[in-house]
Write an enzyme that holds these catalytic residues in place. Structure first.
Site, PDB file in Angstrom:
ATOM      1  N   GLU A 274       0.830  -1.208   0.000  1.00  0.00           N
ATOM      2  CA  GLU A 274       0.000   0.000   0.000  1.00  0.00           C
ATOM      3  C   GLU A 274       0.865   1.260   0.000  1.00  0.00           C
ATOM      4  O   GLU A 274       1.110   1.858   1.052  1.00  0.00           O
ATOM      5  CB  GLU A 274      -0.950   0.005   1.209  1.00  0.00           C
ATOM      6  CG  GLU A 274      -2.046  -1.037   1.101  1.00  0.00           C
ATOM      7  CD  GLU A 274      -3.141  -0.883   2.158  1.00  0.00           C
ATOM      8  OE1 GLU A 274      -3.003  -0.056   3.071  1.00  0.00           O
ATOM      9  OE2 GLU A 274      -4.151  -1.613   2.049  1.00  0.00           O
TER      10      GLU A 274
ATOM     11  N   GLU B  48      -6.263  -7.509  -1.065  1.00  0.00           N
ATOM     12  CA  GLU B  48      -6.629  -7.323   0.352  1.00  0.00           C
ATOM     13  C   GLU B  48      -7.998  -6.661   0.420  1.00  0.00           C
ATOM     14  O   GLU B  48      -8.222  -5.644  -0.216  1.00  0.00           O
ATOM     15  CB  GLU B  48      -5.571  -6.439   1.032  1.00  0.00           C
ATOM     16  CG  GLU B  48      -5.632  -6.452   2.539  1.00  0.00           C
ATOM     17  CD  GLU B  48      -4.635  -5.478   3.180  1.00  0.00           C
ATOM     18  OE1 GLU B  48      -3.411  -5.676   3.027  1.00  0.00           O
ATOM     19  OE2 GLU B  48      -5.086  -4.523   3.819  1.00  0.00           O
TER      20      GLU B  48
HETATM   21  C1  IDC Z   1      -2.925  -3.398  10.266  1.00  0.00           C
HETATM   22  C2  IDC Z   1      -2.956  -4.394  11.400  1.00  0.00           C
HETATM   23  C3  IDC Z   1      -2.445  -3.792  12.665  1.00  0.00           C
HETATM   24  C4  IDC Z   1      -1.126  -3.116  12.433  1.00  0.00           C
HETATM   25  C5  IDC Z   1      -1.268  -2.127  11.302  1.00  0.00           C
HETATM   26  C6  IDC Z   1       0.023  -1.424  10.987  1.00  0.00           C
HETATM   27  O1  IDC Z   1      -4.295  -4.865  11.571  1.00  0.00           O
HETATM   28  O2  IDC Z   1      -2.276  -4.794  13.628  1.00  0.00           O
HETATM   29  O3  IDC Z   1      -0.732  -2.448  13.589  1.00  0.00           O
HETATM   30  O4  IDC Z   1      -1.682  -2.808  10.163  1.00  0.00           O
HETATM   31  O5  IDC Z   1       0.871  -2.245  10.297  1.00  0.00           O
HETATM   32  C7  IDC Z   1      -4.203  -2.281   5.544  1.00  0.00           C
HETATM   33  C8  IDC Z   1      -2.800  -2.817   5.608  1.00  0.00           C
HETATM   34  C9  IDC Z   1      -2.648  -3.780   6.744  1.00  0.00           C
HETATM   35  C10 IDC Z   1      -3.472  -3.326   7.950  1.00  0.00           C
HETATM   36  C11 IDC Z   1      -4.941  -3.428   7.554  1.00  0.00           C
HETATM   37  C12 IDC Z   1      -5.892  -3.150   8.705  1.00  0.00           C
HETATM   38  O6  IDC Z   1      -2.370  -3.360   4.409  1.00  0.00           O
HETATM   39  O7  IDC Z   1      -1.293  -3.864   7.057  1.00  0.00           O
HETATM   40  O8  IDC Z   1      -3.209  -4.097   9.069  1.00  0.00           O
HETATM   41  N1  IDC Z   1      -5.175  -2.519   6.468  1.00  0.00           N
HETATM   42  O9  IDC Z   1      -5.686  -1.875   9.208  1.00  0.00           O
HETATM   43  N2  IDC Z   1      -4.707  -1.454   4.642  1.00  0.00           N
HETATM   44  C13 IDC Z   1      -5.951  -1.124   4.993  1.00  0.00           C
HETATM   45  C14 IDC Z   1      -6.277  -1.804   6.155  1.00  0.00           C
END
Ligand code: IDC
Length: 330
Positions: free
Chosen positions: A168, A262
């Site tokens: 991302e 995702e």
């Molecule tokens: C989130 C995880 C969380 C972590 C955060 C930072 O749930 O535990 O602290 O990332 O790394 C994404 C990302 C994915 C995210 C997820 C949910 O690709 O890494 O995970 N998310 O927030 N994009 C949108 C949502």
């Protein structure tokens, strides 16, 4: 089936010539997604199997492997492949936050091992370079090159690997122009070792085609990446991203190859209430247009986006009555 059998035989013969070692690419179980569909390619705006037929892959993304590797064990993957009938597993390799950058050798070994584990079940595997913060992929360019060189070299013979080179990208300075130039640098690193694999390209503003920054897919349509067998990634979280994202996805799929690597049924931070009604509308659209997807996430994290109840991964049975949250059951 016959065709992929012939291909596997060719691979095996090649390996036998080098000292009698069978390639693990041989090991896809009959009837599994990778055995049936073989080497994928991008045909027009669709993902196609070895016979040239458009297909849709559906499956799960892991959470960060630095935290939840234990959720990707033999039992859970068997359930994913056999009971859930998934086609694809996305291996989410964080770069920061205690991921790859903290110990490249260790994390390369982990990815290696998990690729083998998923391959034994005939799953497709997305190797996800989970850059997130910093949002500029150039910050991790050297690490990305080292990682993809190693993985593409070791797994070039497998027909079930897809590479996702930037999870991302985000930040005002990361224009599509800049991101595109990152893609054009990393693609040849993979292609040199694994010429025919499908490569998945992150898009601007958290892989939203730029929508989260007020743009849309037209910036990609006007200036696409110059390479074959590539797809652009789109991420959405149903409880945060309403019909606007849905419409963009529908429209963009007519113009560029899209892979939803995702998506969550909950809010964009991976937690909070689920919106299964809107999620179902997305799933129906993706089915209709044969847009492949991976759901976030296959872990027992406490947030609602993780499909398993906390503390159940290692002993879990991966069925609703035992350890699934609402998102997992759905
Ligand atoms: C989130 C995880 C969380 C972590 C955060 C930072 O749930 O535990 O602290 O990332 O790394 C994404 C990302 C994915 C995210 C997820 C949910 O690709 O890494 O995970 N998310 O927030 N994009 C949108 C949502």
């Amino acid at each position: 089936m016959v065709f992929s059998g012939v291909r596997q035989l060719v691979v095996a013969t090649g390996f036998l010539g080098f000292g009698g070692v069978f390639s693990e690419a041989m090991a896809f179980p009959a009837g599994s997604p990778a055995a049936i569909n073989g080497q994928l390619s991008v045909c027009g705006r669709k993902l196609c199997n070895v016979h040239g037929n458009p297909i849709q892959l559906r499956g799960m993304s892991t959470h960060g492997l630095q935290w939840y590797k234990s959720c990707v064990n033999n039992r859970s993957l068997k359930a994913l492949a056999k009971d859930w009938k998934a086609d694809v597993l996305r291996l989410s390799l964080y770069v920061q936050e205690g991921g790859y950058a903290s110990n490249p050798k260790k994390f390369t070994r982990i990815i290696d091992r998990l690729i083998k584990r998923a391959s034994r079940l005939g799953l497709y595997v997305i190797v996800d370079w989970h850059m997130l913060d910093p949002g500029d992929p150039f910050e991790n360019l050297q690490l990305a090159k080292t990682f993809f060189k190693a993985i593409a070299k070791r797994h070039a013979d497998r027909t079930n690997i897809l590479y996702e080179v930037a999870n991302e990208p985000n930040g005002a300075e990361v224009t599509w122009h800049r991101l595109r130039s990152y893609h054009q640098q990393i693609i040849p690193v993979i292609r040199k070792r694994d010429p025919d694999a499908v490569i998945l390209l992150g898009t601007r503003a958290w892989s939203s085609f730029g929508v989260a920054a007020g743009a849309d897919e037209t910036e990609i349509v006007r200036n696409p990446v110059a390479a074959k067998n590539i797809m652009y990634t789109f991420h959405f979280y149903a409880a945060s991203h309403g019909t606007e994202y849905l419409e963009v996805l529908s429209r963009a799929a007519k113009r560029i190859p899209v892979f939803v690597t995702e998506f969550g049924t909950q809010q964009a931070h991976g937690d909070g209430p689920d919106d299964f009604v809107l999620s179902q509308a997305y799933v129906a659209l993706m089915q209709k247009k044969k847009i492949s997807w991976a759901n976030w996430n296959f872990s027992d994290d406490n947030r609602s986006g993780a499909v398993c109840v906390p503390g159940t991964c290692e002993q879990g049975k991966y069925t609703a009555s035992v350890n699934l949250k609402a998102s997992g059951e759905w």
